[in-house]
Scaffold this active site. Structure first.
Site, PDB file in Angstrom:
ATOM      1  N   HIS A   1      -9.294 -42.261  26.842  1.00  0.00           N
ATOM      2  CA  HIS A   1     -10.594 -43.837  27.188  1.00  0.00           C
ATOM      3  C   HIS A   1      -9.513 -44.397  26.701  1.00  0.00           C
ATOM      4  O   HIS A   1      -9.132 -43.859  24.909  1.00  0.00           O
ATOM      5  CB  HIS A   1     -11.780 -44.065  26.019  1.00  0.00           C
ATOM      6  CG  HIS A   1     -12.547 -42.898  26.988  1.00  0.00           C
ATOM      7  ND1 HIS A   1     -13.637 -42.972  27.671  1.00  0.00           N
ATOM      8  CD2 HIS A   1     -12.704 -40.896  26.761  1.00  0.00           C
ATOM      9  CE1 HIS A   1     -13.801 -41.709  27.529  1.00  0.00           C
ATOM     10  NE2 HIS A   1     -13.750 -40.588  27.484  1.00  0.00           N
ATOM     11  N   PHE A   2      -8.763 -45.674  27.777  1.00  0.00           N
ATOM     12  CA  PHE A   2      -7.839 -46.330  26.424  1.00  0.00           C
ATOM     13  C   PHE A   2      -8.287 -47.486  26.165  1.00  0.00           C
ATOM     14  O   PHE A   2      -7.239 -48.263  25.892  1.00  0.00           O
ATOM     15  CB  PHE A   2      -6.150 -46.125  27.655  1.00  0.00           C
ATOM     16  CG  PHE A   2      -5.651 -45.421  27.398  1.00  0.00           C
ATOM     17  CD1 PHE A   2      -5.668 -44.226  26.803  1.00  0.00           C
ATOM     18  CD2 PHE A   2      -4.237 -44.983  28.344  1.00  0.00           C
ATOM     19  CE1 PHE A   2      -4.358 -43.061  26.501  1.00  0.00           C
ATOM     20  CE2 PHE A   2      -3.469 -44.325  27.825  1.00  0.00           C
ATOM     21  CZ  PHE A   2      -3.911 -42.859  26.858  1.00  0.00           C
ATOM     22  N   ARG A   3      -9.264 -48.325  26.694  1.00  0.00           N
ATOM     23  CA  ARG A   3     -10.000 -48.834  26.125  1.00  0.00           C
ATOM     24  C   ARG A   3     -10.009 -50.266  26.447  1.00  0.00           C
ATOM     25  O   ARG A   3     -10.531 -51.768  26.127  1.00  0.00           O
ATOM     26  CB  ARG A   3      -9.889 -49.101  24.776  1.00  0.00           C
ATOM     27  CG  ARG A   3     -10.436 -47.443  23.334  1.00  0.00           C
ATOM     28  CD  ARG A   3     -11.729 -47.766  23.989  1.00  0.00           C
ATOM     29  NE  ARG A   3     -12.254 -46.655  23.055  1.00  0.00           N
ATOM     30  CZ  ARG A   3     -13.354 -45.609  23.336  1.00  0.00           C
ATOM     31  NH1 ARG A   3     -13.723 -45.124  25.019  1.00  0.00           N
ATOM     32  NH2 ARG A   3     -13.396 -44.696  22.037  1.00  0.00           N
TER      33      ARG A   3
ATOM     34  N   ASN B   1     -15.191 -46.684  30.750  1.00  0.00           N
ATOM     35  CA  ASN B   1     -16.509 -47.156  30.515  1.00  0.00           C
ATOM     36  C   ASN B   1     -15.259 -48.477  28.979  1.00  0.00           C
ATOM     37  O   ASN B   1     -15.636 -48.244  28.164  1.00  0.00           O
ATOM     38  CB  ASN B   1     -16.795 -46.301  29.443  1.00  0.00           C
ATOM     39  CG  ASN B   1     -15.570 -44.834  28.328  1.00  0.00           C
ATOM     40  OD1 ASN B   1     -14.862 -44.806  28.928  1.00  0.00           O
ATOM     41  ND2 ASN B   1     -16.109 -44.908  27.485  1.00  0.00           N
TER      42      ASN B   1
ATOM     43  N   HIS C   1     -19.672 -36.486  33.033  1.00  0.00           N
ATOM     44  CA  HIS C   1     -20.255 -36.244  31.684  1.00  0.00           C
ATOM     45  C   HIS C   1     -21.387 -35.615  31.735  1.00  0.00           C
ATOM     46  O   HIS C   1     -22.028 -36.676  32.441  1.00  0.00           O
ATOM     47  CB  HIS C   1     -19.642 -37.879  31.175  1.00  0.00           C
ATOM     48  CG  HIS C   1     -20.537 -37.177  29.427  1.00  0.00           C
ATOM     49  ND1 HIS C   1     -19.358 -37.382  28.335  1.00  0.00           N
ATOM     50  CD2 HIS C   1     -21.679 -36.740  29.185  1.00  0.00           C
ATOM     51  CE1 HIS C   1     -20.378 -37.046  27.712  1.00  0.00           C
ATOM     52  NE2 HIS C   1     -21.598 -36.778  27.389  1.00  0.00           N
TER      53      HIS C   1
ATOM     54  N   HIS D   1     -15.527 -31.557  29.842  1.00  0.00           N
ATOM     55  CA  HIS D   1     -15.325 -31.166  28.242  1.00  0.00           C
ATOM     56  C   HIS D   1     -16.771 -30.483  28.048  1.00  0.00           C
ATOM     57  O   HIS D   1     -17.965 -30.363  27.651  1.00  0.00           O
ATOM     58  CB  HIS D   1     -15.296 -32.853  27.248  1.00  0.00           C
ATOM     59  CG  HIS D   1     -16.568 -33.774  28.039  1.00  0.00           C
ATOM     60  ND1 HIS D   1     -17.810 -33.627  28.520  1.00  0.00           N
ATOM     61  CD2 HIS D   1     -16.012 -35.170  27.653  1.00  0.00           C
ATOM     62  CE1 HIS D   1     -18.076 -35.074  29.108  1.00  0.00           C
ATOM     63  NE2 HIS D   1     -16.951 -36.035  28.298  1.00  0.00           N
TER      64      HIS D   1
ATOM     65  N   ASP E   1      -9.510 -35.920  26.358  1.00  0.00           N
ATOM     66  CA  ASP E   1     -10.475 -36.835  26.625  1.00  0.00           C
ATOM     67  C   ASP E   1     -10.540 -37.386  24.940  1.00  0.00           C
ATOM     68  O   ASP E   1     -11.409 -38.047  24.235  1.00  0.00           O
ATOM     69  CB  ASP E   1     -12.490 -35.491  25.938  1.00  0.00           C
ATOM     70  CG  ASP E   1     -13.245 -36.776  25.748  1.00  0.00           C
ATOM     71  OD1 ASP E   1     -13.099 -38.325  26.469  1.00  0.00           O
ATOM     72  OD2 ASP E   1     -14.436 -36.224  25.807  1.00  0.00           O
TER      73      ASP E   1
ATOM     74  N   HIS F   1     -11.706 -44.387  17.921  1.00  0.00           N
ATOM     75  CA  HIS F   1     -12.310 -45.353  17.130  1.00  0.00           C
ATOM     76  C   HIS F   1     -11.446 -45.805  15.552  1.00  0.00           C
ATOM     77  O   HIS F   1     -11.094 -45.442  15.467  1.00  0.00           O
ATOM     78  CB  HIS F   1     -13.723 -44.827  17.127  1.00  0.00           C
ATOM     79  CG  HIS F   1     -14.860 -44.921  18.231  1.00  0.00           C
ATOM     80  ND1 HIS F   1     -15.362 -45.946  18.992  1.00  0.00           N
ATOM     81  CD2 HIS F   1     -14.950 -43.286  19.818  1.00  0.00           C
ATOM     82  CE1 HIS F   1     -15.056 -44.778  20.407  1.00  0.00           C
ATOM     83  NE2 HIS F   1     -15.890 -44.055  19.870  1.00  0.00           N
TER      84      HIS F   1
HETATM   85  O1  DOR Z   1     -17.546 -38.762  22.170  1.00  0.00           O
HETATM   86  C1  DOR Z   1     -17.204 -39.103  23.161  1.00  0.00           C
HETATM   87  N1  DOR Z   1     -16.988 -40.964  23.347  1.00  0.00           N
HETATM   88  N2  DOR Z   1     -17.222 -38.815  24.349  1.00  0.00           N
HETATM   89  C2  DOR Z   1     -17.332 -39.389  25.499  1.00  0.00           C
HETATM   90  O2  DOR Z   1     -17.639 -39.292  26.646  1.00  0.00           O
HETATM   91  C3  DOR Z   1     -16.563 -41.230  25.491  1.00  0.00           C
HETATM   92  C4  DOR Z   1     -16.131 -41.302  24.568  1.00  0.00           C
HETATM   93  C5  DOR Z   1     -15.254 -42.237  24.365  1.00  0.00           C
HETATM   94  O3  DOR Z   1     -15.222 -43.484  25.186  1.00  0.00           O
HETATM   95  O4  DOR Z   1     -15.678 -43.222  23.487  1.00  0.00           O
END
Ligand code: DOR
Length: 443
Positions: free
Chosen positions: A64-66, A96, A181, A234, A305, A309
């Site tokens: 996830h590179f946001r 996402n 997921h 996962h 994964d 944050h």
């Molecule tokens: O803990 C998680 N964080 N699991 C996920 O599937 C999504 C991810 C996130 O995008 O922060």
């Protein structure tokens, strides 16, 4: 005639489909052109790899590179810099973001943002939703798309298809393997009251093994009904591994380094909310069964994964804290440490991080050290011991749950299509990543 090469990696131990052995790797125009023993005179540049192992480039199939929208946590430049610093040559990035990657425009936007900024090769998942199900057959075939990703349990962001009819509407239409997921959303809703304020060790109590198992069983049933292929991301529980082992014709399996390395309850006591992840890190019995799946072959790929944050966001009070931890940069060193500890062979590591991704996602020209393939290579020093520290982490969020841990086995070089992108901890040729291509969508 004397062959000429742009680059020869000399004297390393190559690990590939041929086994393990001392061989030189010859590269021209970004491709591997020969494997054997070559003269220094044959090459424009020679890199001495004596004492090092040369692995096929590590492909991390879940990050996830946001970017866009959550760029304060990570962006495509910083995330891919973390990837190549950790020996990763290609990543598949998750939908996402904000906006979510659920339209052709959003995918095109990510590809445009990646150009000239990402350091490794890349592809992007399209998020599957109730609204875009009818468009997915076209969307999943767009260049730079690695397939459809569906959240059947909610995690970071609002992407969610919790009902069987919704999943069936997606699976029945698409033709490529879709990634899931798998946590059962109604059960997660029902059990929300089990979260204990301030106590992240209640996270795996709330999101319990049954929630994961129920979702995985539902997905296997829908895959059978629709005759489609599913990839369960996962895996966190032993019972899911049993179900997936019994359904290998339709299902492929990902596990993460954190589910193989951390365990409850200790990780929550030590790391607090930094260990908070979906699906959760669970106890030793689940961890051991997941390891068994690695050893017996049930597991197809390792994905980090990588879900960054900021520490500020993580320092709130559970359950108001986001789930996720960094991982793309620590995947290789952590797993090589497991290799050195005798938990898996280096050949199995290569199977999980190169051959497996290429096989299940039908990646074109990557995942093997073989003539004609892209010269994507991960060079590692199996004897080098290093301490993992937050200051080494290139992710914008600048932390790792493994801060302070010493591992043996370290990535020292990252080559992407023949370009030396990282060497001995320095970014060498930055920003050269290109979209990954797939056999199903070559035309
Ligand atoms: O803990 C998680 N964080 N699991 C996920 O599937 C999504 C991810 C996130 O995008 O922060």
């Amino acid at each position: 005639m004397t062959a000429t090469f742009d680059l020869v990696l000399k004297g390393g131990t190559v690990v590939n489909q041929d086994g393990r052995g001392r061989r030189d790797v010859a590269i021209r125009d970004g491709r591997i052109v020969d494997i054997g023993t070559f003269d220094r005179a044959q090459a424009g540049e020679v890199i001495n790899c004596k004492g090092l192992h040369i692995l096929p480039g590590v492909i991390d199939t879940q990050v996830h590179f946001r970017e866009p929208g959550l760029d304060h946590k990570e962006d495509l430049e910083s995330g891919s810099r973390a990837a190549v610093m950790g020996g990763v040559t290609a990543v598949f990035e998750m939908p996402n973001t904000n906006p979510q990657t659920v339209t052709a425009e959003a995918l095109a936007d990510k590809l445009a943002r990646a150009r000239g900024r990402m350091h490794c090769d890349h592809a992007f998942f399209i998020g599957g939703t109730h609204d875009n199900a009818a468009d997915l057959p076209e969307l999943e075939r767009l260049p730079g798309c690695c397939g459809v990703k569906v959240f059947v349990g909610s995690s970071t962001g609002d992407l969610l298809v919790e009902d069987d009819a919704g999943v069936e509407a997606i699976l029945s239409r698409i033709s490529r393997r879709a990634a899931f997921h798998a946590e059962d959303e109604p059960r997660l809703r029902e059990r929300k009251g089990l979260r204990v304020a301030g106590d992240p060790s209640s996270h795996p109590v709330w999101r319990d093994p049954t929630a994961a198992l129920m979702a995985t069983e539902r997905l296997v049933a829908i895959a059978r009904r629709t005759g489609k292929r599913i990839h369960i991301l996962h895996i966190s529980t032993g019972p899911e591994m049993d179900v997936l082992m019994a359904n290998k014709d339709v299902a492929t399996v990902e596990v993460t380094p954190h589910h193989l390395t951390l365990e409850a309850p200790g990780c929550y006591q030590r790391l607090g909310t930094r260990a908070q992840m979906n699906p959760p890190v669970r106890d030793a019995a689940h961890k051991e069964r997941i390891w068994h799946g690695v050893l017996d072959g049930t597991v197809d790929v390792l994905g980090s994964d990588h879900a960054p944050h900021t520490l500020d966001e993580k320092s709130g009070t559970y359950p108001d804290t986001p789930s996720g931890m960094t991982g793309v940069q620590t995947l290789v060193p952590l797993m090589l440490d497991h290799v050195n500890a005798g938990r898996l062979t280096i050949e199995r590591f290569v199977d999980l991080t190169s051959h497996g991704p290429a096989r299940i996602f039908n990646i074109a020209r990557k995942g093997r050290i073989a003539a004609g393939y892209d010269a994507d290579l991960t060079i590692v020093d199996m004897k080098r011991s290093e301490q993992i520290t937050n200051s080494w982490i290139a992710s914008k969020s600048r932390w790792t749950p493994y801060h302070g841990e010493t591992v043996t086995g370290w990535p020292v070089g990252t080559f992407v299509r023949g370009m030396k992108v990282m060497w001995q901890g320095e970014l060498a040729t930055p920003s050269s990543g290109e979209p990954v291509r797939f056999l199903e969508t070559l035309a």
